[in-house]
Design a protein around this motif. Structure first.
Motif, PDB file in Angstrom:
ATOM      1  N   LEU A  59       0.866  -1.179   0.000  1.00  0.00           N
ATOM      2  CA  LEU A  59       0.000   0.000   0.000  1.00  0.00           C
ATOM      3  C   LEU A  59       0.899   1.224   0.000  1.00  0.00           C
ATOM      4  CD1 LEU A  59      -2.818   1.323   0.282  1.00  0.00           C
ATOM      5  CD2 LEU A  59      -2.552   1.126   2.765  1.00  0.00           C
ATOM      6  N   ASP A  60       0.619   2.157  -0.883  1.00  0.00           N
ATOM      7  CA  ASP A  60       1.445   3.350  -1.039  1.00  0.00           C
ATOM      8  C   ASP A  60       0.563   4.588  -0.949  1.00  0.00           C
ATOM      9  OD1 ASP A  60       4.055   4.655  -1.935  1.00  0.00           O
ATOM     10  OD2 ASP A  60       2.678   5.368  -3.486  1.00  0.00           O
ATOM     11  N   ARG A  61       0.954   5.504  -0.072  1.00  0.00           N
ATOM     12  CA  ARG A  61       0.235   6.781   0.055  1.00  0.00           C
ATOM     13  C   ARG A  61       1.110   7.893  -0.498  1.00  0.00           C
ATOM     14  NH1 ARG A  61      -1.153   8.600   5.959  1.00  0.00           N
ATOM     15  NH2 ARG A  61       0.951   9.480   5.965  1.00  0.00           N
ATOM     16  N   ARG A  62       0.555   8.626  -1.456  1.00  0.00           N
ATOM     17  CA  ARG A  62       1.285   9.717  -2.082  1.00  0.00           C
ATOM     18  C   ARG A  62       0.606  11.035  -1.732  1.00  0.00           C
ATOM     19  NH1 ARG A  62       4.804  10.771  -6.325  1.00  0.00           N
ATOM     20  NH2 ARG A  62       4.358  12.616  -7.595  1.00  0.00           N
ATOM     21  N   VAL A  63       1.369  11.924  -1.113  1.00  0.00           N
ATOM     22  CA  VAL A  63       0.868  13.243  -0.723  1.00  0.00           C
ATOM     23  C   VAL A  63       1.561  14.302  -1.573  1.00  0.00           C
ATOM     24  CG1 VAL A  63       0.559  14.882   1.165  1.00  0.00           C
ATOM     25  CG2 VAL A  63       0.536  12.411   1.633  1.00  0.00           C
ATOM     26  N   GLU A  64       0.779  15.182  -2.174  1.00  0.00           N
ATOM     27  CA  GLU A  64       1.326  16.281  -2.987  1.00  0.00           C
ATOM     28  C   GLU A  64       0.806  17.612  -2.449  1.00  0.00           C
ATOM     29  OE1 GLU A  64       1.691  14.838  -7.464  1.00  0.00           O
ATOM     30  OE2 GLU A  64      -0.291  14.374  -6.621  1.00  0.00           O
ATOM     31  N   MET A  65       1.652  18.615  -2.535  1.00  0.00           N
ATOM     32  CA  MET A  65       1.268  19.956  -2.086  1.00  0.00           C
ATOM     33  C   MET A  65       1.449  20.942  -3.239  1.00  0.00           C
ATOM     34  SD  MET A  65       2.408  22.012   1.376  1.00  0.00           S
ATOM     35  CE  MET A  65       4.166  22.020   1.004  1.00  0.00           C
ATOM     36  N   TYR A  66       0.520  21.884  -3.329  1.00  0.00           N
ATOM     37  CA  TYR A  66       0.569  22.906  -4.371  1.00  0.00           C
ATOM     38  C   TYR A  66       1.569  23.972  -3.941  1.00  0.00           C
ATOM     39  CZ  TYR A  66      -1.588  25.174  -8.442  1.00  0.00           C
ATOM     40  OH  TYR A  66      -1.842  25.707  -9.694  1.00  0.00           O
ATOM     41  N   GLN A  67       2.608  24.199  -4.783  1.00  0.00           N
ATOM     42  CA  GLN A  67       3.707  25.071  -4.376  1.00  0.00           C
ATOM     43  C   GLN A  67       4.226  25.913  -5.544  1.00  0.00           C
ATOM     44  OE1 GLN A  67       6.656  22.861  -1.780  1.00  0.00           O
ATOM     45  NE2 GLN A  67       5.551  21.094  -2.621  1.00  0.00           N
ATOM     46  N   PRO A 102       4.979  26.671   2.115  1.00  0.00           N
ATOM     47  CA  PRO A 102       5.085  26.113   3.467  1.00  0.00           C
ATOM     48  C   PRO A 102       6.428  25.403   3.641  1.00  0.00           C
ATOM     49  CG  PRO A 102       2.925  25.652   2.528  1.00  0.00           C
ATOM     50  CD  PRO A 102       3.747  26.228   1.414  1.00  0.00           C
ATOM     51  N   LYS A 103       6.980  25.431   4.837  1.00  0.00           N
ATOM     52  CA  LYS A 103       8.323  24.881   5.049  1.00  0.00           C
ATOM     53  C   LYS A 103       8.340  23.359   5.124  1.00  0.00           C
ATOM     54  CE  LYS A 103      10.158  28.981   7.370  1.00  0.00           C
ATOM     55  NZ  LYS A 103      10.830  29.518   8.598  1.00  0.00           N
ATOM     56  N   ARG A 104       7.197  22.767   5.399  1.00  0.00           N
ATOM     57  CA  ARG A 104       7.170  21.295   5.479  1.00  0.00           C
ATOM     58  C   ARG A 104       5.829  20.768   4.994  1.00  0.00           C
ATOM     59  NH1 ARG A 104       4.457  19.235   9.865  1.00  0.00           N
ATOM     60  NH2 ARG A 104       3.686  20.791  11.365  1.00  0.00           N
ATOM     61  N   MET A 105       5.800  19.456   4.739  1.00  0.00           N
ATOM     62  CA  MET A 105       4.556  18.806   4.326  1.00  0.00           C
ATOM     63  C   MET A 105       3.743  18.471   5.573  1.00  0.00           C
ATOM     64  SD  MET A 105       4.779  18.391   0.915  1.00  0.00           S
ATOM     65  CE  MET A 105       3.784  16.979   0.453  1.00  0.00           C
ATOM     66  N   PRO A 106       2.488  18.858   5.616  1.00  0.00           N
ATOM     67  CA  PRO A 106       1.662  18.515   6.788  1.00  0.00           C
ATOM     68  C   PRO A 106       1.471  17.014   6.964  1.00  0.00           C
ATOM     69  CG  PRO A 106       0.649  20.257   5.480  1.00  0.00           C
ATOM     70  CD  PRO A 106       1.765  19.703   4.671  1.00  0.00           C
ATOM     71  N   LEU A 107       1.514  16.282   5.840  1.00  0.00           N
ATOM     72  CA  LEU A 107       1.394  14.832   5.860  1.00  0.00           C
ATOM     73  C   LEU A 107       2.570  14.234   5.103  1.00  0.00           C
ATOM     74  CD1 LEU A 107      -2.409  14.434   5.046  1.00  0.00           C
ATOM     75  CD2 LEU A 107      -1.321  13.841   7.218  1.00  0.00           C
ATOM     76  N   GLU A 108       3.001  13.065   5.485  1.00  0.00           N
ATOM     77  CA  GLU A 108       4.137  12.423   4.830  1.00  0.00           C
ATOM     78  C   GLU A 108       3.695  11.331   3.877  1.00  0.00           C
ATOM     79  OE1 GLU A 108       4.985   9.340   8.583  1.00  0.00           O
ATOM     80  OE2 GLU A 108       6.611  10.500   7.687  1.00  0.00           O
ATOM     81  N   ASN A 109       4.521  11.089   2.862  1.00  0.00           N
ATOM     82  CA  ASN A 109       4.323   9.937   1.991  1.00  0.00           C
ATOM     83  C   ASN A 109       4.713   8.688   2.774  1.00  0.00           C
ATOM     84  OD1 ASN A 109       3.810  11.233  -0.795  1.00  0.00           O
ATOM     85  ND2 ASN A 109       5.619  12.303  -0.053  1.00  0.00           N
ATOM     86  N   ARG A 110       3.916   7.633   2.623  1.00  0.00           N
ATOM     87  CA  ARG A 110       4.209   6.404   3.352  1.00  0.00           C
ATOM     88  C   ARG A 110       3.969   5.195   2.464  1.00  0.00           C
ATOM     89  NH1 ARG A 110       2.536   5.420   9.388  1.00  0.00           N
ATOM     90  NH2 ARG A 110       4.024   3.761   8.879  1.00  0.00           N
ATOM     91  N   ARG A 111       4.656   4.108   2.794  1.00  0.00           N
ATOM     92  CA  ARG A 111       4.512   2.866   2.031  1.00  0.00           C
ATOM     93  C   ARG A 111       4.542   1.682   3.005  1.00  0.00           C
ATOM     94  NH1 ARG A 111       7.883   2.216  -3.398  1.00  0.00           N
ATOM     95  NH2 ARG A 111       6.240   3.705  -3.996  1.00  0.00           N
ATOM     96  N   TRP A 112       3.601   0.778   2.803  1.00  0.00           N
ATOM     97  CA  TRP A 112       3.520  -0.426   3.635  1.00  0.00           C
ATOM     98  C   TRP A 112       3.692  -1.660   2.747  1.00  0.00           C
ATOM     99  CZ3 TRP A 112       0.416   3.798   3.843  1.00  0.00           C
ATOM    100  CH2 TRP A 112       0.304   4.492   5.073  1.00  0.00           C
ATOM    101  N   TRP A 113       4.430  -2.652   3.257  1.00  0.00           N
ATOM    102  CA  TRP A 113       4.661  -3.905   2.528  1.00  0.00           C
ATOM    103  C   TRP A 113       4.056  -5.071   3.314  1.00  0.00           C
ATOM    104  CZ3 TRP A 113       7.096  -3.534  -2.186  1.00  0.00           C
ATOM    105  CH2 TRP A 113       7.809  -2.370  -2.433  1.00  0.00           C
TER     106      TRP A 113
END
Length: 257
Positions: A59-67, A102-113
Motif C-alpha cells: 500500500l502506497d500513500r502519495r501526498v502532494e502539495m501545491y507550491q 510552506p516549510k514542510r509537508m503537513p502529511l508524509e508519503n508512506r509505504r507499507w509492505w
C-alpha cells in the motif's frame, strides 16, 4: 466372472490407475520447486491516518502539495515562477516576495509492505514483492475517514483533496492518492530456498532490466506431450469403464422387469 462384475472390476482398476499416475505427477511438481497455487497477501495493510485498507501486497500513500517553483520562459529566457503539485517541499527561502511555500509537508508519503505473503503455504521473500510487484492506482472507500480529516479533505478524482475549489487550488493545498501493489504471474520466476519463495537468478536479472515476463503455460495444449497423452488415455479408459458399467446395469434391470 460375470459381465457386470467384470465391468465393475475394470472401473475400479481404472480409478486406481488414475490415482497412481496423478500422485507421482503431483509429487514431481512439488519436488521441482515450482509454485502450484496463487499467492496470498495475508493480513490487510492499513493507512490508519485515513482509514484506508488494502488486501494486496503493498500500500502506497502519495501526498502532494501545491507550491511555487522557479521556471524559465522558453522564449525570452526570463526567470519566473509557476505553481505545481509536488510530493516534497520546495525551498522558497530565496524566492521573491509573494512566492512563499510552506516549510514542510503537513502529511508524509508512506509505504507499507506485506509481511505475511505466502504461496503454497510458504512465505514469499520481501525481495520478490519489491522486484516483481506492480503499483496500481486505486480509489479507496473513504467511509472510515476520521472526522478531523473529513473536515479538511473531500473526494477529488481517485483520492482526496483539501482545495475548496479543485479547479483553482491555492498554495499549500494538498491532495492524497493511494496505490496497491499487485503481483504478476509468477511461473518460472521463483524457487524455494531456505523454506521461502525467492527469485531465481535469471528472474532477478530480468526484473533488473525490466524484461517482459514469460507467458504462463497452463492450458492443456501446452503441457508436455507424454504427460498430455497419459492423462488423455486414462480419462478415456475411466469413461469407457463407466459407460460399460451403466449399460450392464440397465440391461440387468430390463431383464428383471
Amino acid at each position: 466372472m460375470k459381465p457386470f462384475a467384470a465391468a465393475r472390476a475394470f472401473f475400479a482398476f481404472a480409478l486406481a490407475a488414475v490415482v497412481c499416475v496423478a500422485a507421482p505427477v503431483a509429487a514431481q511438481d512439488e519436488d521441482s520447486g515450482e509454485p502450484l497455487g496463487e499467492p496470498v497477501a495475508g493480513a490487510g495493510l492499513r493507512d490508519r491516518d485515513f482509514g484506508v485498507l488494502s488486501r494486496q501486497f503493498g500500500l502506497d500513500r502519495r501526498v502532494e502539495m501545491y507550491q511555487w517553483q522557479r521556471s524559465t520562459d522558453p522564449v525570452s529566457g526570463e526567470l519566473g515562477y509557476e505553481r505545481i503539485w509536488n510530493s516534497a517541499p520546495i525551498d522558497s527561502t530565496r524566492f521573491e516576495p509573494g512566492h512563499v511555500n510552506p516549510k514542510r509537508m503537513p502529511l508524509e508519503n508512506r509505504r507499507w509492505w506485506s509481511e505475511s505473503a505466502t504461496l503454497d503455504g510458504r512465505p514469499i521473500d520481501s525481495s520478490v514483492l519489491r522486484a516483481l510487484g506492480e503499483w496500481k492506482l486505486f480509489r479507496p472507500n473513504f467511509s472510515r475517514l476520521p472526522a478531523n480529516l473529513a473536515a479538511t479533505f473531500q473526494p477529488e478524482g481517485d483520492g482526496l483533496g483539501s482545495s475548496e475549489n479543485p479547479l483553482a487550488p491555492q498554495i499549500g493545498d494538498l491532495r492524497v492518492s493511494w496505490r496497491e501493489l499487485r503481483l504478476p504471474a509468477l511461473e518460472g520466476k521463483l524457487e524455494l530456498r531456505e523454506g521461502a519463495w525467492q527469485l531465481k537468478p535469471e528472474a532477478a536479472a530480468a526484473a533488473l532490466n525490466a524484461a517482459p515476463a514469460r507467458p504462463s503455460a497452463t492450458v492443456l495444449g501446452e503441457l508436455p506431450r507424454d504427460r498430455r497423452w497419459s492423462w488423455t488415455w486414462l480419462v478415456a479408459g475411466v469413461a469407457a469403464a463407466a459407460a460399460a458399467l451403466l449399460w450392464l446395469r440397465g440391461r440387468r434391470r430390463r431383464r428383471a422387469a
